[in-house]
Design an enzyme around this catalytic site. Structure first.
Site, PDB file in Angstrom:
ATOM      1  CG  HIS A 259      -5.252   0.567   1.546  1.00  0.00           C
ATOM      2  ND1 HIS A 259      -5.789   0.850   0.304  1.00  0.00           N
ATOM      3  CD2 HIS A 259      -6.045   1.223   2.433  1.00  0.00           C
ATOM      4  CE1 HIS A 259      -6.836   1.637   0.442  1.00  0.00           C
ATOM      5  NE2 HIS A 259      -7.014   1.880   1.728  1.00  0.00           N
ATOM      6  CD  GLU A 260      -6.122   0.595   6.144  1.00  0.00           C
ATOM      7  OE1 GLU A 260      -6.133   1.785   6.522  1.00  0.00           O
ATOM      8  OE2 GLU A 260      -7.032   0.097   5.462  1.00  0.00           O
ATOM      9  CG  HIS A 263      -5.227   5.517   4.857  1.00  0.00           C
ATOM     10  ND1 HIS A 263      -5.811   6.545   4.167  1.00  0.00           N
ATOM     11  CD2 HIS A 263      -5.887   4.385   4.479  1.00  0.00           C
ATOM     12  CE1 HIS A 263      -6.794   6.072   3.399  1.00  0.00           C
ATOM     13  NE2 HIS A 263      -6.844   4.751   3.565  1.00  0.00           N
ATOM     14  CD  GLU A 298      -9.177   5.294   0.878  1.00  0.00           C
ATOM     15  OE1 GLU A 298      -8.512   4.399   0.316  1.00  0.00           O
ATOM     16  OE2 GLU A 298      -9.518   5.219   2.077  1.00  0.00           O
TER      17      GLU A 298
END
Length: 502
Positions: A259-260, A263, A298
């Protein structure tokens, strides 16, 4: 030379904002507890320096001259000046003393939140949170809007309002509730192996190997541990990610890492010419960031985490590698069993570890609470009771303690009231972007072979490289041909339940 002067002034502000990001990263990863008070003053000083630079008479004069020079066109120079004018006008509405107090409080509030979370002591944290909420109401009053929540959401997702969110949430609830019920009624997959002892160094090794395969560049990034996973950028040349690993819960750390990394790939691949520019500077939140909005950011993290990382295809390609990292723990587990286990619908307390179907229910709950906090319908002291009641109503869960309830998220400590909706907006956008990308050359074949460069290149060209030069809506239209649409996301979740229950 007016535009050049404008660029120079913005570059200096961006330098200050990047320095603030370094201080924020340090405070959430390595800073000793004794540094809290001094760090709060440092953050306050630099935040006010950035604000003064942005709202000064000299900047105002420079903007007027730059507008005269570049005109009202749609080229990047005109867009840059227009974006700066818009953001600075909003920033000026917020009283300087509110900005200063919020900056100092956010550092202290983070430390107070960490301590309260560890001690399961909401009462100790409540006075600090109450101060933050009062500041948030003053910000909402200063910015204005039809509903007090409009100003909060609009800071993170330009153009989004409380009323529009209600329509989006209504569409999602109508689809999600029956899907959750159908998945819950089906035979539950085997998942006993998920809580075996998985050494954290191997978790990090596998997670980082996959993140690099996806495209996260460790030459311009690094991974650290934290209480709450986050990504932060100090320009495209230094973009850091964190995760939270538990030895007895393998998916938590790896999926948070991807997830990160999503980003991180966004920030690492903003076009070099946007470095130290208005297209990597959020002057409303006084934050160095290259994403078009928090929701678009996101969209990237949720796409790599869920559309890629939770897919059956991903585990068909990479489960053997995971087993090689954990030969004893996974020797009796098949690739299909693992895929089903990491996609199991399991209503739970923790948002960041929620399955795809129940995740948005966590966000809707938080959004409802935030909106009521802004109107004063909920008092800060009542938050644990309200939280627990809504969890019971929304997911039929009895929250065992505040650490796994109202204290689980860091966002309110940082003054990020209004940012939670961007997670659901990001989910919706992620499916739109992913579906459109697969219609273009090479992406589908690449995914089938474990070659993520075609998808990486598609996101770089259509989303990442543009920084903040396009609005979220413009970005969606460029990449997908239409504005925000829940249909692809609902279709993805429906297909996932069909597959899991077959």
């Amino acid at each position: 030379m007016s535009y050049a002067d404008f660029q120079h002034r913005i570059a200096r502000i961006n330098d200050v904002l990047c320095a603030l990001n370094v201080l924020a990263w340090d405070s959430r990863t390595m800073m000793p507890a004794g540094g809290v008070d001094a760090r709060a003053e440092q953050v306050s000083t630099l935040t006010m320096l950035a604000r003064e630079m942005a709202t000064s008479d000299a900047m105002s004069d420079t903007l007027k001259a730059a507008q005269d020079e570049v005109g009202d066109g749609s080229d990047l120079k005109a867009r840059a000046v227009a974006l700066a004018v818009r953001d600075i006008e909003i920033l000026k509405r917020i009283p300087a003393e509110v900005t200063q107090e919020k900056a100092a409080l956010s550092s202290r509030a983070h430390s107070a939140w960490v301590a309260a979370r560890q001690a399961n002591d909401f009462a100790a944290y409540a006075p600090t949170l109450d101060k933050m909420m009062k500041l948030q109401r003053r910000i909402a009053d200063a910015i204005g809007g039809d509903h007090p929540y409009d100003a909060m959401v609009g800071q993170f997702e330009p153009g989004m309002t409380h009323a529009r969110l209600q329509g989006i949430y209504g569409e999602l609830k109508a689809a999600l509730v029956p899907l959750i019920q159908r998945a819950a009624a089906a035979k539950q997959p085997r998942h006993d192996f998920m809580t075996r002892a998985f050494p954290i160094p191997q978790q990090k090794a596998f997670g980082l190997k996959m993140a690099e395969k996806m495209g996260y560049d460790l030459n311009r990034g690094r991974l650290d541990d934290t209480a709450h996973p986050f990504e932060i950028s100090f320009t495209r040349g230094d973009v850091r990610i964190t995760s939270r690993f538990r030895e007895d819960w393998l998916p938590g750390g790896t999926f948070a890492l991807w997830h990160e990394a999503g980003h991180g790939m966004y920030e690492q691949n903003v076009a070099p010419e946007h470095t130290r520019s208005i297209f990597t500077s959020d002057l409303v939140n006084l934050y160095a960031v290259g994403g078009a909005s928090f929701g678009m950011h996101e969209a990237q993290s949720r796409m790599w985490e869920n559309r890629v990382g939770r897919s059956r295809q991903f585990w068909a390609l990479h489960f053997d590698d995971l087993q090689a990292h954990f030969p004893d723990q996974l020797s009796d587990v098949s690739q299909d069993e693992y895929w089903r286990a990491v996609n199991r619908v399991r209503p739970d307390f923790i948002r960041v570890e929620a399955d795809e179907l129940t995740y948005d229910m966590h966000i809707i709950l938080r959004s409802e609470i935030e909106a009521d906090l802004m109107t004063g319908a909920i008092a800060t002291a009542d938050l644990p009771h309200v939280w627990n009641a809504k969890m019971r109503e929304t997911l039929d869960i009895d929250v065992p303690d505040d650490t796994r309830g109202v204290l689980q998220d860091v966002h309110w400590s940082h003054g990020y009231v209004g940012s939670f909706p961007t997670y659901t907006l990001g989910n919706v956008m992620s499916s739109q972007l992913f579906a459109a990308a697969q219609d273009r050359t090479g992406v589908t074949d690449g995914l089938a072979q474990g070659d993520y460069k075609p998808l990486f290149d598609d996101m770089r060209d259509n989303v990442w490289s543009h920084g903040r030069s396009s609005t979220p809506e413009e970005t969606l239209v460029r990449a997908t041909g239409r504005g925000l649409d829940t249909a692809p996301y609902i279709a993805d979740l429906t297909a996932k339940v069909d597959d899991l229950t077959s």
